[in-house]
Motif scaffolding. Structure first.
Motif: not given
Length: 246
Positions: A157, A196-197, A200, A203-204
């Motif tokens: 990240e 933020e990364t 993300k 979430s994946k």
């Protein structure tokens, strides 16, 4: 496969990081990189990690050719001195050593000579430059796998040049490279873009390992912020991580 895995809900009360068990990324050997500067700092950091629920530590000093030219020998010597200090201070925790290797020109020399510190089933912690990914990266990952190493990319990240190209990390994973989240990324320790990364990627379901990347006693208060930030914290509760498998 993940018999240790437990489903957590938003109402689950979590007080520590015991569900992770093993911290696979830290800089606790004093005086050999940008981590702990003294044995006293090392002892304080390890004591705090134990209080936060970690039961095992695999500490990983930097190996960077031009900045921290550590060798397997100097790292192992540092571990033995640290173990003596832990015993003298009556801190009972399992501690091992590996390294965090920057994928520079010297890394390829170490790889050719099989002079790399690993943990578990030949897991190997590596990192990129924060400016650009290594040249011929896919070839290097393939070579690592051919030699039986199981690379783990530290804090993906934080490589902001790849933040808009998360598919690259999927490609790395397809080649056999695992991904490790820095827990402190979740509370803006490395900036909002890295956070933020990280979210993300969570979430994946892209992460395979967690690490503190703890460098000094002061970092402990940041880890405590992660515990206090429930929305982010509960995201990591349900990741099928491999920390307890190494």
């Amino acid at each position: 496969m993940f018999s240790f895995f437990k489903k957590f809900t938003a109402d689950t009360e979590i007080k520590d990081f015991s569900f992770i068990g093993t911290d696979i990324h830290s800089h606790l050997i004093p005086g050999i990189d940008d981590g702990c500067s003294s044995i006293e700092n090392s002892i304080a950091s390890i004591k705090s990690l134990k209080e936060l629920g970690f039961t095992r530590i695999i500490t990983t000093p930097h190996v960077m050719a031009e900045v921290y030219p550590n060798t397997s020998e100097t790292i192992k010597e540092g571990l033995e001195k640290l173990k003596v200090a832990l015993k003298e201070n009556e801190i009972d925790i399992e501690i091992e050593v590996a390294a965090e290797y920057k994928m520079d020109e010297n890394f390829n020399v170490l790889l050719d000579n099989d002079d790399l510190l690993t943990f578990g089933d030949k897991y190997l912690l590596v990192e990129f430059s924060f400016v650009a990914a290594p040249i011929n990266l896919e070839t290097t990952i393939f070579k690592l796998r051919t030699k039986g190493y199981r690379p783990i990319l530290a804090h993906p990240e934080r490589y902001l040049y790849l933040a808009d190209h998360l598919e690259k990390f999927e490609e790395f994973k397809a080649l056999g490279c695992h991904l490790q989240l820095n827990l402190m990324s979740l509370v803006n320790q490395y900036g909002g873009a890295a956070r933020e990364t990280a979210l993300k990627m969570l979430s994946k379901n892209m992460y395979d390992f967690f690490g503190t990347d703890l460098h000094r006693p002061e970092d402990v208060r940041i880890l405590k912020k992660v515990l206090a930030t429930k929305s982010e914290y509960h995201k990591i509760q349900n990741v099928k991580h491999l920390n307890q498998k190494v």
